[in-house]
Design a protein around this motif. Structure first.
Motif, PDB file in Angstrom:
ATOM      1  N   SER A  73       0.926  -1.163   0.206  1.00 17.21           N
ATOM      2  CA  SER A  73      -0.096  -0.131  -0.068  1.00 17.21           C
ATOM      3  C   SER A  73       0.922   1.373   0.067  1.00 17.21           C
ATOM      4  O   SER A  73       1.992   1.063   0.058  1.00 17.21           O
ATOM      5  CB  SER A  73      -0.788   0.125   1.079  1.00 17.21           C
ATOM      6  OG  SER A  73      -0.239   0.368   2.537  1.00 17.21           O
ATOM      7  N   LYS A  74       0.358   2.426   0.112  1.00 13.98           N
ATOM      8  CA  LYS A  74       1.065   3.715   0.300  1.00 13.98           C
ATOM      9  C   LYS A  74       1.923   3.846   1.447  1.00 13.98           C
ATOM     10  O   LYS A  74       2.787   4.439   1.309  1.00 13.98           O
ATOM     11  CB  LYS A  74       0.125   4.689  -0.028  1.00 13.98           C
ATOM     12  CG  LYS A  74      -0.543   5.238  -1.513  1.00 13.98           C
ATOM     13  CD  LYS A  74      -1.474   6.274  -1.331  1.00 13.98           C
ATOM     14  CE  LYS A  74      -1.950   6.471  -2.692  1.00 13.98           C
ATOM     15  NZ  LYS A  74      -2.845   7.510  -2.913  1.00 13.98           N
ATOM     16  N   GLU A  75       1.351   3.009   2.647  1.00  9.81           N
ATOM     17  CA  GLU A  75       1.935   3.226   3.845  1.00  9.81           C
ATOM     18  C   GLU A  75       2.914   2.034   4.220  1.00  9.81           C
ATOM     19  O   GLU A  75       3.620   2.026   4.956  1.00  9.81           O
ATOM     20  CB  GLU A  75       0.779   3.062   4.869  1.00  9.81           C
ATOM     21  CG  GLU A  75       0.002   4.365   4.986  1.00  9.81           C
ATOM     22  CD  GLU A  75      -1.146   4.269   3.964  1.00  9.81           C
ATOM     23  OE1 GLU A  75      -1.440   3.134   3.424  1.00  9.81           O
ATOM     24  OE2 GLU A  75      -1.367   5.431   3.503  1.00  9.81           O
ATOM     25  N   THR A  76       2.731   0.986   3.285  1.00  7.97           N
ATOM     26  CA  THR A  76       3.703  -0.337   3.336  1.00  7.97           C
ATOM     27  C   THR A  76       4.248  -0.839   2.114  1.00  7.97           C
ATOM     28  O   THR A  76       3.874  -0.639   1.155  1.00  7.97           O
ATOM     29  CB  THR A  76       2.798  -1.627   3.778  1.00  7.97           C
ATOM     30  OG1 THR A  76       2.281  -1.065   5.253  1.00  7.97           O
ATOM     31  CG2 THR A  76       3.463  -2.788   4.052  1.00  7.97           C
ATOM     32  N   THR A  77       5.628  -0.872   2.352  1.00  4.87           N
ATOM     33  CA  THR A  77       6.704  -1.255   1.200  1.00  4.87           C
ATOM     34  C   THR A  77       6.826  -2.559   1.431  1.00  4.87           C
ATOM     35  O   THR A  77       7.404  -3.192   2.404  1.00  4.87           O
ATOM     36  CB  THR A  77       7.699  -0.425   1.298  1.00  4.87           C
ATOM     37  OG1 THR A  77       7.495   0.933   1.154  1.00  4.87           O
ATOM     38  CG2 THR A  77       8.820  -0.891   0.044  1.00  4.87           C
ATOM     39  N   VAL A  78       6.865  -3.571   0.355  1.00  5.51           N
ATOM     40  CA  VAL A  78       7.085  -4.925   0.375  1.00  5.51           C
ATOM     41  C   VAL A  78       8.489  -5.193  -0.392  1.00  5.51           C
ATOM     42  O   VAL A  78       8.615  -4.754  -1.452  1.00  5.51           O
ATOM     43  CB  VAL A  78       6.086  -5.801  -0.245  1.00  5.51           C
ATOM     44  CG1 VAL A  78       6.587  -7.307  -0.371  1.00  5.51           C
ATOM     45  CG2 VAL A  78       4.771  -5.431   0.428  1.00  5.51           C
ATOM     46  N   HIS A  79       9.285  -5.771   0.203  1.00  6.04           N
ATOM     47  CA  HIS A  79      10.727  -6.295  -0.282  1.00  6.04           C
ATOM     48  C   HIS A  79      10.614  -7.726  -0.518  1.00  6.04           C
ATOM     49  O   HIS A  79      10.200  -8.440   0.408  1.00  6.04           O
ATOM     50  CB  HIS A  79      11.715  -5.799   0.704  1.00  6.04           C
ATOM     51  CG  HIS A  79      11.910  -4.290   0.975  1.00  6.04           C
ATOM     52  ND1 HIS A  79      12.924  -3.494   0.042  1.00  6.04           N
ATOM     53  CD2 HIS A  79      11.201  -3.564   1.837  1.00  6.04           C
ATOM     54  CE1 HIS A  79      12.728  -2.233   0.737  1.00  6.04           C
ATOM     55  NE2 HIS A  79      11.879  -2.413   1.531  1.00  6.04           N
ATOM     56  N   ARG A  80      10.934  -8.244  -1.571  1.00  7.27           N
ATOM     57  CA  ARG A  80      10.937  -9.525  -1.856  1.00  7.27           C
ATOM     58  C   ARG A  80      12.390 -10.017  -1.882  1.00  7.27           C
ATOM     59  O   ARG A  80      13.160  -9.419  -2.723  1.00  7.27           O
ATOM     60  CB  ARG A  80      10.257  -9.953  -3.147  1.00  7.27           C
ATOM     61  CG  ARG A  80       8.882  -9.455  -3.361  1.00  7.27           C
ATOM     62  CD  ARG A  80       8.044  -9.926  -4.496  1.00  7.27           C
ATOM     63  NE  ARG A  80       6.706  -9.317  -4.745  1.00  7.27           N
ATOM     64  CZ  ARG A  80       5.646  -9.832  -3.914  1.00  7.27           C
ATOM     65  NH1 ARG A  80       5.920 -10.701  -3.310  1.00  7.27           N
ATOM     66  NH2 ARG A  80       4.509  -9.038  -4.361  1.00  7.27           N
ATOM     67  N   ILE A  81      12.645 -10.947  -0.896  1.00  5.41           N
ATOM     68  CA  ILE A  81      14.162 -11.603  -0.899  1.00  5.41           C
ATOM     69  C   ILE A  81      14.105 -12.966  -0.746  1.00  5.41           C
ATOM     70  O   ILE A  81      13.802 -13.587   0.190  1.00  5.41           O
ATOM     71  CB  ILE A  81      14.824 -10.776   0.212  1.00  5.41           C
ATOM     72  CG1 ILE A  81      14.940  -9.231   0.224  1.00  5.41           C
ATOM     73  CG2 ILE A  81      16.252 -11.482   0.322  1.00  5.41           C
ATOM     74  CD1 ILE A  81      15.520  -8.800   1.516  1.00  5.41           C
ATOM     75  N   SER A  82      14.099 -13.605  -1.910  1.00  2.00           N
ATOM     76  CA  SER A  82      13.846 -15.312  -1.867  1.00  2.00           C
ATOM     77  C   SER A  82      15.176 -15.918  -1.275  1.00  2.00           C
ATOM     78  O   SER A  82      16.260 -15.749  -1.585  1.00  2.00           O
ATOM     79  CB  SER A  82      13.756 -15.864  -3.203  1.00  2.00           C
ATOM     80  OG  SER A  82      12.594 -15.186  -3.798  1.00  2.00           O
TER      81      SER A  82
END
Length: 236
Positions: A73-82
Motif C-alpha cells: 500500500s502507500k503506507e507499506t513497502t514490500v521487499h521480496r528476498i527469496s
C-alpha cells in the motif's frame, strides 16, 4: 461477517522483549514475524501497530507471482528476498533432514540474508518477516536478526519453537491461500513443524564461525554500519 480462525494471520508476534545475553532486551514495535498474510485478513490483535510499514517476503518468485502482496500500500513497502529457489520450493524433500535444508540456505543464500539485515536496519518499522508457513525461511532470518542483536541461542530456540503451536492454522491457510503451490503444500517439510535440531545447526554455524555471527555477516557482504545500525535500532 463473523471473523473465523482462518481469517486471522497465524504465528504473528512482536519480537520485542527478548533478553539479551549481556543485559537489556530487544525493543518492541521493531520486528514482527508471521505466516503468509492473505487478502481479507482481520486486523490482528497480537501486535500493537498494524499494518507493518515494511514487509520482507522471503518466498520464491513463483510463490509471489500469482497476486499482488495483500499488505502492499502507500503506507507499506514490500521487499521480496527469496531464500529458496522455485525449484527448491517445489521439489519433494525425499526425506531430506530439515537441518540440512537450513544449512543449505546459509550456504546458498547468505548474501540474501544480509539483504534482509539491511532492510531491517534501515527501512521504516515495524518490519514484518514472513514466507509461506512462517517457520523455516522466516525462522532462519529471524534467528539471524536476533543473534546479531545479542539474543542468546536458548531464547532464539524458544521463539522458534512457538511456531509449532500455530501449525494447524498455518497448514489450513496454506491450503486456501497458496494455490500457486499446487500439490506441493502441505509438504513434508511443513507437516513436520519446526525441529529444534535444525535451528540449533544454524546457530552453531554462526557461533562457530571465527569471530561469530558478525564476522559471518561481514563475510557475506554486511558492513559494520549495517550491523551496528540494526543493533542500535532493535536493542535497549
Amino acid at each position: 461477517m463473523a471473523v473465523t480462525d482462518i481469517d486471522i494471520l497465524p504465528n504473528l508476534r512482536d519480537l520485542g522483549g527478548l533478553p539479551l545475553a549481556e543485559g537489556g532486551s530487544t525493543r518492541t514495535g521493531v520486528l514482527y514475524r508471521s505466516a503468509l498474510p492473505a487478502p481479507g485478513d482481520a486486523r490482528p490483535t497480537a501486535v500493537e501497530q498494524w499494518p507493518a510499514r515494511t514487509v520482507v517476503d522471503l518466498r520464491s518468485a513463483r510463490e509471489c507471482a500469482t497476486r499482488e502482496h495483500p499488505l502492499q500500500s502507500k503506507e507499506t513497502t514490500v521487499h521480496r528476498i527469496s531464500l529458496l529457489s522455485d525449484a527448491e520450493v517445489a521439489a519433494p524433500n525425499q526425506g531430506a533432514r530439515l537441518a540440512d535444508i537450513y544449512l543449505g540456505i546459509l550456504t546458498n543464500a547468505g548474501e540474501r540474508l544480509v539483504d534482509v539485515l539491511q532492510v531491517a536496519a534501515t527501512a521504516p518499522g515495524p518490519v514484518l518477516l514472513h514466507c509461506a508457513a512462517g517457520k523455516d525461511r522466516t525462522g532462519i532470518a529471524v534467528a539471524l536478526l536476533l543473534r546479531t542483536a545479542g539474543v542468546a541461542p536458548d531464547d532464539i530456540v524458544a521463539d522458534y519453537m512457538v511456531t509449532n503451536q500455530h501449525m494447524d492454522a498455518v497448514l489450513a491457510r496454506l491450503t486456501r491461500f497458496a494455490p500457486e503451490l499446487g500439490q506441493a503444500h502441505p509438504n513434508d517439510r511443513d507437516l513436520r513443524g519446526v525441529v529444534v535440531e535444525a535451528i540449533d545447526g544454524v546457530l552453531a554455524r554462526w557461533d562457530n564461525h571465527p569471530g561469530g555471527v558478525h564476522a559471518w555477516l561481514r563475510a557475506h557482504g554486511a558492513t559494520d554500519d549495517t550491523i551496528q545500525g540494526w543493533n542500535a535500532r532493535f536493542t535497549e
